[in-house]
Design an enzyme around this catalytic site. Structure first.
Site, short mmCIF file in Angstrom:
data_model
loop_
_atom_site.label_atom_id
_atom_site.label_comp_id
_atom_site.label_asym_id
_atom_site.label_seq_id
_atom_site.Cartn_x
_atom_site.Cartn_y
_atom_site.Cartn_z
CB SER A 63 -7.51 -20.43 -18.30
OG SER A 63 -7.66 -19.22 -18.74
CG LEU A 108 15.09 34.21 14.83
CD1 LEU A 108 15.54 35.53 14.24
CD2 LEU A 108 14.72 34.25 16.34
CB ALA A 109 10.96 29.39 12.79
CE LYS A 156 10.79 32.51 5.08
NZ LYS A 156 11.44 33.76 4.61
NE ARG A 161 9.80 38.65 0.98
CZ ARG A 161 11.12 38.63 1.45
NH1 ARG A 161 11.84 39.10 0.69
NH2 ARG A 161 11.64 38.50 2.69
CE1 TYR A 173 -4.46 -4.81 -5.45
CE2 TYR A 173 -6.47 -6.25 -5.15
CZ TYR A 173 -5.37 -5.48 -4.38
OH TYR A 173 -5.68 -4.94 -3.26
CE LYS A 222 -3.64 -4.16 0.89
NZ LYS A 222 -5.05 -4.27 1.47
C1 UD1 Z 1 16.87 39.03 7.65
C2 UD1 Z 1 17.91 40.22 8.37
C3 UD1 Z 1 18.97 40.50 7.18
C4 UD1 Z 1 19.55 39.30 6.54
C5 UD1 Z 1 18.51 38.21 6.05
C6 UD1 Z 1 19.33 36.89 5.65
C7 UD1 Z 1 16.63 41.38 10.02
C8 UD1 Z 1 16.18 42.63 10.29
N1 UD1 Z 1 17.08 41.27 8.68
O1 UD1 Z 1 16.08 39.66 6.95
O2 UD1 Z 1 19.77 41.52 7.62
O3 UD1 Z 1 20.36 40.01 5.37
O4 UD1 Z 1 17.64 38.05 7.07
O5 UD1 Z 1 18.34 36.10 5.28
O6 UD1 Z 1 16.74 40.62 10.93
N2 UD1 Z 1 11.21 35.89 11.98
C9 UD1 Z 1 10.35 35.90 13.29
N3 UD1 Z 1 9.87 36.71 13.75
C10 UD1 Z 1 9.61 37.93 13.25
C11 UD1 Z 1 10.42 38.33 11.95
C12 UD1 Z 1 10.95 37.10 11.41
O7 UD1 Z 1 10.42 34.58 14.03
O8 UD1 Z 1 8.75 38.73 13.87
C13 UD1 Z 1 12.05 34.86 11.57
C14 UD1 Z 1 11.25 34.46 9.90
O9 UD1 Z 1 10.48 33.35 10.24
C15 UD1 Z 1 12.58 33.81 9.37
C16 UD1 Z 1 13.70 34.77 10.11
O10 UD1 Z 1 13.23 35.24 11.20
O11 UD1 Z 1 12.69 32.51 9.75
C17 UD1 Z 1 14.15 35.95 9.04
O12 UD1 Z 1 12.95 36.81 8.90
P1 UD1 Z 1 12.73 37.49 7.23
O13 UD1 Z 1 11.51 38.24 7.59
O14 UD1 Z 1 12.76 36.44 6.38
O15 UD1 Z 1 14.17 38.58 7.24
P2 UD1 Z 1 14.58 39.15 6.06
O16 UD1 Z 1 13.85 40.07 5.57
O17 UD1 Z 1 15.07 38.15 5.07
CA CA Z 2 14.64 35.86 5.06
#
Ligand code: UD1
Ligand code: CA
Length: 460
Positions: free
Chosen positions: A423, A9-10, A23, A16, A365, A350
């Site tokens: 020189s 998930l990214a 991120k 923050r 240089y 270089k």
């Molecule tokens: C999440 C978990 C929490 C856990 C924590 C561990 C949930 C609801 N909560 O919280 O229980 O303790 O991770 O780090 O899952 N992302 C998406 N799409 C979205 C939302 C998030 O791809 O719509 C991805 C973010 O980019 C990130 C990851 O999911 O890489 C986690 O999301 P983040 O918002 O950081 O979750 P936490 O609040 O940390």
């Molecule tokens: Ca997180």
């Protein structure tokens, strides 16, 4: 063993982080955060790896696709549960491992033991959990009589729940074929207007699946990056681990706290790293080298027994055995320094081949130049490689040449073997082997230029 496919998930922006960079691309000890997650997963030899992208998706895609992952777009960040659905799990084979992209300290061994436990305990749904002294914003693991019932997000938790120290690390494993049914049953969280992946625990329990929270052996897996401060902590931790490994391999590190070596670097035993050394990328360093304070080295090969003295900056170059560089030298890309050569203070190079035993000891240089063996380059020498037509030209100096101080070579120009340059010369024409070339204004003397009386006048 069942095969595994992975979802990372990214898609989130990482609000923050307060940074324009997504991120998961923030660098942790020199590599994008998500590349650590990908390499830990790769150790399981997954059937495939799908990355859910959204915020700055093209940028994230350009980093993860070369690492063998494919991207699935989540247009709106509607939560982790929604994100997993965007990866189209119904078309994936084997058990599905889900990992948050923001846990860069995750290692292969952490995932391997998680998968082993999952198989051994014949789980259907498993969450990797960790004990934390200060569980902060992590989702809490809720157990009834030891049985794992649910995950409650900190923001929705009451006082008692917040005291639970076992947390969700954001790493899940789901038995083959179950994930689609579980995620499609997730309902939107009314307060946050998001679909929480964590709800699958509750859902799977309702359906009487075997749901486990498996405690991690190492708390590093729980370390998620949500702020710049946590990013710096993650980098620090990876630098420290690397330095520790190097020390076990016989590298002498004077102050591990202030030595920065990226995980991709290799260093031979008996080499000494002074404080403030920063070594990056695909750098290899042989044995018995000395790297003095505050050297910056990137993508460079350094052979055995070299000295890189204080304050030097080396990038994309190569240094042969026993060469001495610096203090305060700058070696730019495509520079090759020969065996026993010496590059002294305030010397910049270089695209130079600098031959065995040659010396450029001060204030020089050299650019676009081939310098032979045992050449002495005097103080203040300059190759004028860049012409008014905006093109670069080459200077060739053959073996044994002696270049007097304050010489300019106006390229293209070739200096023959064992030639001597007087020189202060500005050399614009080729010089034959063994010749002397002098190209400077002749000194003339005008006696009594200042009248003696005038001196006396001035004093009276
Ligand atoms: C999440 C978990 C929490 C856990 C924590 C561990 C949930 C609801 N909560 O919280 O229980 O303790 O991770 O780090 O899952 N992302 C998406 N799409 C979205 C939302 C998030 O791809 O719509 C991805 C973010 O980019 C990130 C990851 O999911 O890489 C986690 O999301 P983040 O918002 O950081 O979750 P936490 O609040 O940390
Ligand atoms: Ca997180």
């Amino acid at each position: 063993m069942q095969e595994i496919s992975a979802i990372i998930l990214a898609a989130g922006k990482g609000t923050r982080m307060n940074s324009p960079l997504p991120k998961v691309l923030h660098p942790v000890a020199g590599l994008p955060m998500i590349s650590y997650v990908l390499s830990a997963i790769r150790s399981l030899e997954p059937k495939e790896c799908r990355v859910v992208v959204g915020h700055a998706k093209n940028l994230v895609q350009s980093v993860v696709e070369p690492l063998g992952a494919s991207c699935y777009v989540q247009e709106k960040q509607l939560g982790t549960g929604h994100a997993v659905q965007m990866a189209q799990p119904s078309s994936m084979q084997g058990h599905i491992l889900i990992v948050n992209g923001d846990h860069p300290l995750l290692q292969a061994a952490d995932l391997q033991s998680f998968v082993e436990q999952f198989e051994k305990q014949e789980a259907d749904v498993a969450v990797l959990s960790a004990e934390m002294e200060e569980p902060g914003a992590f989702g809490r693991i809720i157990r009834h009589n030891g049985d794992f019932r649910a995950i409650v997000e900190a923001r929705h938790a009451g006082k008692e729940t917040l005291e639970i120290k076992e947390v969700n690390t954001g790493i899940y494993l789901i038995r083959s074929g179950l994930l689609e049914d579980l995620t499609s049953a997730i309902e939107m969280n009314a307060e946050k207007e998001e679909f929480y992946l964590t709800d699958i625990v509750d859902i799977a329990n309702e359906k009487d699946y075997k749901v486990l929270a498996i405690p991690a052996k190492n708390p590093r897996v729980a370390f998620g990056v949500n702020t710049q401060e946590e990013l710096a902590q993650a980098s620090k931790s990876i630098f420290q681990a690397k330095v520790k490994t190097l020390m076990q391999e016989g590298v002498v590190v004077i102050d591990p706290e202030s030595t920065y070596v990226e995980p991709t670097v290799r260093i031979g035993p008996g080499s000494v790293l002074y404080p403030g050394t920063f070594i990056k990328g695909l750098t290899t360093i042989g044995h018995s080298c000395v790297l003095e304070p505050n050297v910056f080295i990137k993508n460079t090969d350094i052979a055995d027994a070299c000295q890189i003295r204080a304050g030097s900056y080396l990038e994309d170059c190569s240094i042969s055995e026993k060469a001495m560089i610096g203090p305060y030298a700058r070696l730019r890309p495509e520079t090759k320094i020969g065996k026993d050569a010496k590059v002294g203070n305030f010397v910049e190079m270089k695209k130079v081949n600098f031959g065995e035993g040659s010396k450029a000891s001060h204030l020089t240089y050299l650019g676009d130049a081939d310098i032979g063996k045992n050449v002495n380059v005097g103080c203040g020498t300059i190759t004028c490689n860049y012409a008014a037509n905006r093109k670069k030209y080459k200077t060739i100096i053959k073996d044994g040449v002696f270049v007097g101080s304050d010489t300019q070579f106006v390229a293209p120009v070739t200096i023959g073997e064992d030639a001597v340059i007087g020189s202060g010369s500005t050399i614009t024409k080729d010089v034959p082997d063994r010749a002397l070339a002098v190209a400077r204004g002749k000194q003339f003397i005008k006696e009594d230029y200042i009248a003696k009386d005038e001196d006396e006048c001035a004093e009276s």
